[in-house]
Design a protein around this motif. Structure first.
Motif, PDB file in Angstrom:
ATOM      1  N   VAL A 132      64.175  89.492  28.975  1.00 37.69           N
ATOM      2  CA  VAL A 132      63.832  88.358  29.901  1.00 37.69           C
ATOM      3  C   VAL A 132      64.148  87.087  28.981  1.00 37.69           C
ATOM      4  N   ARG A 133      63.557  87.274  27.673  1.00 36.83           N
ATOM      5  CA  ARG A 133      63.800  86.115  26.604  1.00 36.83           C
ATOM      6  C   ARG A 133      65.558  85.735  26.667  1.00 36.83           C
ATOM      7  N   GLU A 134      66.345  86.660  26.791  1.00 38.89           N
ATOM      8  CA  GLU A 134      67.831  86.388  26.809  1.00 38.89           C
ATOM      9  C   GLU A 134      68.289  85.723  28.143  1.00 38.89           C
ATOM     10  N   ASN A 135      67.933  86.279  29.215  1.00 40.02           N
ATOM     11  CA  ASN A 135      68.464  85.780  30.643  1.00 40.02           C
ATOM     12  C   ASN A 135      67.266  84.710  31.282  1.00 40.02           C
ATOM     13  N   LYS A 136      67.795  83.437  30.967  1.00 40.87           N
ATOM     14  CA  LYS A 136      67.050  82.290  31.275  1.00 40.87           C
ATOM     15  C   LYS A 136      66.828  82.044  32.628  1.00 40.87           C
ATOM     16  N   ASN A 137      67.830  82.703  33.413  1.00 46.80           N
ATOM     17  CA  ASN A 137      67.520  82.725  34.966  1.00 46.80           C
ATOM     18  C   ASN A 137      66.343  83.410  35.540  1.00 46.80           C
ATOM     19  N   ILE A 138      65.733  84.163  34.572  1.00 48.32           N
ATOM     20  CA  ILE A 138      64.297  84.778  35.121  1.00 48.32           C
ATOM     21  C   ILE A 138      63.216  84.041  35.178  1.00 48.32           C
ATOM     22  N   PHE A 139      62.660  83.542  36.187  1.00 47.29           N
ATOM     23  CA  PHE A 139      61.481  82.809  36.227  1.00 47.29           C
ATOM     24  C   PHE A 139      60.138  83.349  36.389  1.00 47.29           C
ATOM     25  N   ILE A 140      60.138  84.675  37.036  1.00 42.66           N
ATOM     26  CA  ILE A 140      58.800  85.334  37.105  1.00 42.66           C
ATOM     27  C   ILE A 140      59.216  86.706  36.817  1.00 42.66           C
ATOM     28  N   ILE A 141      58.493  87.502  36.064  1.00 40.99           N
ATOM     29  CA  ILE A 141      58.570  88.879  36.073  1.00 40.99           C
ATOM     30  C   ILE A 141      57.232  89.469  36.133  1.00 40.99           C
ATOM     31  N   ASP A 142      56.710  90.142  37.014  1.00 44.63           N
ATOM     32  CA  ASP A 142      55.543  90.680  36.914  1.00 44.63           C
ATOM     33  C   ASP A 142      55.554  92.145  36.537  1.00 44.63           C
ATOM     34  N   LEU A 143      54.917  92.462  35.469  1.00 42.04           N
ATOM     35  CA  LEU A 143      55.022  93.741  34.704  1.00 42.04           C
ATOM     36  C   LEU A 143      53.536  94.380  34.964  1.00 42.04           C
ATOM     37  N   PRO A 144      53.831  95.732  34.731  1.00 42.00           N
ATOM     38  CA  PRO A 144      52.489  96.695  35.204  1.00 42.00           C
ATOM     39  C   PRO A 144      51.198  96.245  34.127  1.00 42.00           C
ATOM     40  N   ASP A 145      50.166  96.412  34.640  1.00 38.29           N
ATOM     41  CA  ASP A 145      49.057  96.026  33.923  1.00 38.29           C
ATOM     42  C   ASP A 145      48.784  97.225  32.805  1.00 38.29           C
ATOM     43  N   CYS A 146      49.188  98.369  33.017  1.00 36.87           N
ATOM     44  CA  CYS A 146      49.178  99.438  31.798  1.00 36.87           C
ATOM     45  C   CYS A 146      49.716  99.198  30.703  1.00 36.87           C
ATOM     46  N   ILE A 147      50.565  97.951  30.591  1.00 38.07           N
ATOM     47  CA  ILE A 147      50.897  97.710  29.028  1.00 38.07           C
ATOM     48  C   ILE A 147      49.919  97.083  28.245  1.00 38.07           C
ATOM     49  N   THR A 148      50.207  97.321  26.749  1.00 39.53           N
ATOM     50  CA  THR A 148      49.334  96.752  25.962  1.00 39.53           C
ATOM     51  C   THR A 148      48.937  95.339  25.819  1.00 39.53           C
ATOM     52  N   HIS A 149      47.859  94.806  25.311  1.00 36.38           N
ATOM     53  CA  HIS A 149      47.571  93.418  25.338  1.00 36.38           C
ATOM     54  C   HIS A 149      48.605  92.698  24.459  1.00 36.38           C
ATOM     55  N   GLU A 150      49.003  93.462  23.522  1.00 41.17           N
ATOM     56  CA  GLU A 150      50.041  92.620  22.479  1.00 41.17           C
ATOM     57  C   GLU A 150      51.272  92.342  23.412  1.00 41.17           C
ATOM     58  N   LEU A 151      51.768  93.096  24.200  1.00 44.03           N
ATOM     59  CA  LEU A 151      52.930  93.057  25.252  1.00 44.03           C
ATOM     60  C   LEU A 151      52.583  92.079  26.109  1.00 44.03           C
ATOM     61  N   LYS A 152      51.324  92.032  26.636  1.00 39.69           N
ATOM     62  CA  LYS A 152      51.106  91.083  27.527  1.00 39.69           C
ATOM     63  C   LYS A 152      51.149  89.509  27.115  1.00 39.69           C
ATOM     64  N   GLU A 153      51.032  89.661  25.865  1.00 43.55           N
ATOM     65  CA  GLU A 153      51.004  88.240  25.004  1.00 43.55           C
ATOM     66  C   GLU A 153      52.329  87.793  24.887  1.00 43.55           C
ATOM     67  N   LEU A 154      53.217  88.808  24.599  1.00 49.13           N
ATOM     68  CA  LEU A 154      54.762  88.699  24.493  1.00 49.13           C
ATOM     69  C   LEU A 154      55.197  88.307  25.673  1.00 49.13           C
ATOM     70  N   HIS A 155      54.828  88.751  26.891  1.00 47.49           N
ATOM     71  CA  HIS A 155      55.240  88.692  28.241  1.00 47.49           C
ATOM     72  C   HIS A 155      54.976  87.282  28.430  1.00 47.49           C
ATOM     73  N   ALA A 156      53.622  86.627  28.352  1.00 47.73           N
ATOM     74  CA  ALA A 156      53.292  85.356  28.513  1.00 47.73           C
ATOM     75  C   ALA A 156      54.076  84.273  27.782  1.00 47.73           C
ATOM     76  N   GLU A 157      54.320  84.902  26.475  1.00 44.68           N
ATOM     77  CA  GLU A 157      55.341  83.851  25.629  1.00 44.68           C
ATOM     78  C   GLU A 157      56.569  83.562  26.322  1.00 44.68           C
ATOM     79  N   ALA A 158      57.224  84.730  26.713  1.00 44.62           N
ATOM     80  CA  ALA A 158      58.531  84.820  27.071  1.00 44.62           C
ATOM     81  C   ALA A 158      58.552  83.840  28.201  1.00 44.62           C
ATOM     82  N   MET A 159      57.551  83.946  29.220  1.00 42.07           N
ATOM     83  CA  MET A 159      57.425  83.306  30.548  1.00 42.07           C
ATOM     84  C   MET A 159      57.112  81.795  30.559  1.00 42.07           C
ATOM     85  N   LYS A 160      56.728  81.365  29.439  1.00 42.71           N
ATOM     86  CA  LYS A 160      56.192  79.899  29.025  1.00 42.71           C
ATOM     87  C   LYS A 160      57.376  79.019  29.634  1.00 42.71           C
TER      88      LYS A 160
END
Length: 178
Positions: A132-160
């Motif tokens: 997602v970080r590499e593909n700037k054309n992705i604007f929204i990607i909803d990931l499962p809630d079962c991922i770790t808090h650390e990954l949720k933070e990485l995801h939020a940062e990538a989507m900023k």
């Protein structure tokens, strides 16, 4: 119904959310997508019991025929990759993970993904976030809630600061005064 939709070159959105489509039913969606004149831009299959088999089949269809898709929703389809192990080589889970990663990397048209309420291990979710970080054309990607808090933070940062480009509205021509 699939015969009519397969021959229809006008349909741009298909929403089959919670329609009880299973892995066998996915073949009809594949046939629609395989139509050479397919203009499908949005495919929603949330809440259908596709399981891993159906997930793999729809991901293959999107990988091969989904070049015009802009929105892809496979949330809550019973996909379970928690037994994913890279070393196994050809497990169902690895095939599905490879298709997801291939689509995220190669399809530059899909701007919105939904993978919520499926079971995706942290290892695969991390790879998804990296793509997602590499593909700037992705604007929204909803990931499962079962991922770790650390990954949720990485995801939020990538989507900023990701916002889709607004499509310009065509102005209606004013009638000429006589």
């Amino acid at each position: 119904m699939s015969i009519g939709l397969r021959q229809n070159s006008v349909v741009e959105k298909l929403s089959f959310n919670y329609c009880q489509i299973d892995a066998k039913g996915v073949k009809y969606i594949q046939e629609i997508m395989a139509n050479i004149n397919c203009k499908l831009r949005s495919l929603k299959l949330q809440g259908n019991p596709l399981g891993n088999e159906g997930a793999y089949e729809i991901l293959r269809a999107v990988s091969i025929c989904g070049e015009k898709l802009e929105k892809f929703n496979i949330g809550d389809i019973g996909m379970n990759l928690l037994n994913y192990k890279v070393q196994i080589g050809n497990s169902d889970e690895e095939k599905i993970a490879k298709e997801i990663l291939h689509i995220l990397q190669s399809n530059t048209n899909i701007a919105k993904y939904n993978f919520k309420n499926n079971f995706i291990p942290d290892e695969v979710a991390k790879l998804m976030i990296d793509l997602v970080r590499e593909n700037k054309n992705i604007f929204i990607i909803d990931l499962p809630d079962c991922i770790t808090h650390e990954l949720k933070e990485l995801h939020a940062e990538a989507m900023k600061k990701r916002k889709p480009k607004k499509k310009k509205k065509k102005k209606a021509k004013k009638p000429k005064k006589k």
